[in-house]
Scaffold this motif. Structure first.
Motif, short mmCIF file in Angstrom:
data_model
loop_
_atom_site.label_atom_id
_atom_site.label_comp_id
_atom_site.label_asym_id
_atom_site.label_seq_id
_atom_site.Cartn_x
_atom_site.Cartn_y
_atom_site.Cartn_z
N ILE A 137 -5.20 -4.67 1.23
CA ILE A 137 -6.00 -4.24 2.37
C ILE A 137 -6.68 -5.44 3.02
CG2 ILE A 137 -8.10 -2.98 3.03
CD1 ILE A 137 -7.27 -0.84 0.97
N LEU B 108 0.82 -1.21 0.00
CA LEU B 108 0.00 0.00 0.00
C LEU B 108 0.86 1.26 0.00
CD1 LEU B 108 -2.64 -1.14 2.65
CD2 LEU B 108 -2.92 -1.07 0.17
N TYR C 174 -4.20 -2.93 -4.38
CA TYR C 174 -4.57 -2.21 -3.17
C TYR C 174 -5.68 -2.93 -2.39
CZ TYR C 174 -1.80 1.53 -5.25
OH TYR C 174 -0.77 2.26 -5.78
#
Length: 375
Positions: free
Chosen positions: A356, A274, A352
C-alpha cells in the motif's frame, strides 16, 4: 515489548526514507574538458530543472521555462556554475572565462550548455578538478566528467562525497573506468529509489504463495530462493537489454515517458501484491517491466560521449554495479520476509502495508511526472 520483526521492518523503511523525495532520474551534469596546451576548452551540460531550483529562473511561475527567461539570466547561470568549479595544473589554479551559453536536449529534458575556456600557467600533465555544483541543495547530485587530450580519455564521477580528483592526461585505464562505473551503478540503485522500490515490491510476496486471491506462507526456503532467482535474473536480463540498446543509441524513448512508465510499473506491481491477478510466472512481469527500467538506467551513459572501448567497459561496470546494488537490497529485505513470514500480523504489515505504501508513492510519482505533459 516490540516484536523483533517490527524493529527490523522499521529499520529497513528508515534506510529508504531519506531519498524518497528524489524518486526520479538522479541529478547529473556532464562536463567535458578538452586540453590544448595551456588552454582547456570546457562544455558543461546542466539540467535546466536543477538550475531553476537553484536560481528560480521561471520568472512568471507558470512551470515552463522560456528561452527569454533563460537568456536574461545567462550571466547569473554562468557565474553560479563556474563559481562551483575549480581547475588546476601543477598546484596552480587555471582561470575560468565564460563564453557562450546554448540549449541542448537530453532524453530527460532541456539542458543549459555552458561553454568556457580555462588558461593554465603551464601545460598540464594532470588536471585537478574541484566540483561543488548544487552541493548545498542536492547532496546526491553527480558530475560526470571527462578530460580529452589528443585522443586520450580520462573520466571521473564527482559529487559531495568525492568533490576533487586529479585526472592524468594520458588517460584512465579501462580497469579504473570499470571500477568508477561499478560504483556509480550501485549508487544509481540507491539514489534512484523508484528502481529500488520496484524491486522490493517484486520481493515482498517471495515468502508467500498465492492461494485464491490471497497469500499463504511457503513451507521451506527452497521455493523462495527459486522464485527469487527467476525474478532477479529476469529483471537483470531485461534492463541490461534496453540499457545496452539505449546506450549505443539503437533505440530511444523520451525521458518523461520513461519516468512515467517506471512509476506505472511500480503501481501495478504493488496492486498485484494486494490482489494477486498474476499468481504465477512473476519473473515474466519482472522481465517486461524491467525493459522499461532499463531506459531509466541508460540516461547516465547516454549523456557521456565516450569512445566505443570506454563506453563498452563503462556499460559493463554500470551493469555490474546495478546488480550489486540489487543484491544488497535482496540481502536486506529477504531474510526478514522469510524468517517472520508466519508471525502474527507480519503479512499484514510487510506484504499488504508495504505494498500500500509503495503504491501510494507510485500514484504520487505518476501524477508528478505526468503533470508537465498535461500542462
Amino acid at each position: 515489548m516490540m516484536p523483533r520483526w517490527i524493529g527490523l521492518l522499521l529499520g529497513c523503511c528508515l534506510l529508504l526514507l531519506p531519498p524518497l523525495a528524489l524518486a526520479h532520474k538522479p541529478s547529473d551534469s556532464y562536463l567535458t574538458l578538452t586540453v590544448q596546451g595551456q588552454t582547456v576548452q570546457g562544455r558543461w551540460d546542466i539540467a535546466l530543472r536543477d538550475l531553476d531550483n537553484a536560481l528560480l529562473l521561471d520568472a512568471d511561475g507558470n512551470g515552463q521555462l522560456t528561452w527569454g527567461e533563460i537568456k536574461v539570466r545567462e550571466r547569473d547561470i554562468g557565474s553560479y556554475a563556474l563559481a562551483r568549479l575549480a581547475l588546476s595544473a601543477g598546484g596552480q589554479a587555471c582561470g575560468l572565462q565564460p563564453r557562450d551559453m546554448l540549449i541542448d536536449h537530453h532524453t530527460d529534458g532541456a539542458y543549459a550548455v555552458l561553454m568556457f575556456n580555462a588558461r593554465c600557467a603551464q601545460p598540464p600533465t594532470g588536471l585537478g578538478i574541484g566540483y561543488r555544483l548544487f552541493a548545498d541543495l542536492d547532496t546526491l547530485h553527480k558530475g560526470l566528467v571527462q578530460v580529452v587530450n589528443d585522443g586520450a580519455i580520462a573520466t571521473a564521477i564527482l559529487g559531495l562525497e568525492h568533490p576533487e580528483e586529479v585526472l592524468e592526461l594520458q588517460g584512465k585505464s579501462l580497469l579504473s573506468v570499470l571500477g568508477d562505473f561499478m560504483l556509480e551503478g550501485v549508487w544509481h540503485i540507491w539514489r534512484g529509489v523508484d528502481h529500488a522500490l520496484f524491486l522490493i515490491a517484486l520481493l515482498l510476496p517471495a515468502s508467500w504463495v498465492a492461494s485464491g486471491r490471497g497469500w499463504q506462507p511457503v513451507g521451506s526456503v527452497r521455493p523462495v530462493l527459486v522464485e527469487l532467482l527467476r525474478i532477479v535474473t529476469a529483471f537483470t536480463a531485461a534492463h541490461a537489454i534496453t540499457l545496452s540498446l539505449a546506450t549505443f543509441k539503437l533505440i530511444s524513448l523520451p525521458g518523461a515517458v520513461v519516468e512515467i512508465g517506471i512509476a506505472i510499473t511500480i503501481l501495478l506491481t504493488a496492486l498485484n501484491n494486494l490482489y494477486p491477478v498474476v499468481q504465477r510466472r512473476l519473473w515474466l512481469v519482472a522481465f517486461v517491466f524491467g525493459l522499461i527500467h532499463g531506459f531509466g538506467f541508460a540516461n547516465v551513459l547516454v549523456g557521456m560521449a565516450l569512445p566505443p572501448a570506454h563506453l563498452a567497459v563503462a556499460l559493463a561496470g554500470f551493469n555490474i554495479g546495478i546488480e550489486c546494488g540489487q543484491l544488497a537490497l535482496v540481502l536486506l529485505v529477504l531474510p526478514v520476509l522469510y524468517l517472520y513470514r508466519r508471525e502474527r500480523g507480519f503479512k499484514s504489515a510487510a506484504l499488504y502495508g508495504g505494498s500500500i505504501a509503495i503504491g501510494a508513492f507510485a500514484i504520487v510519482w505518476v501524477w508528478q511526472r505526468s503533470a508537465p505533459l498535461l500542462a
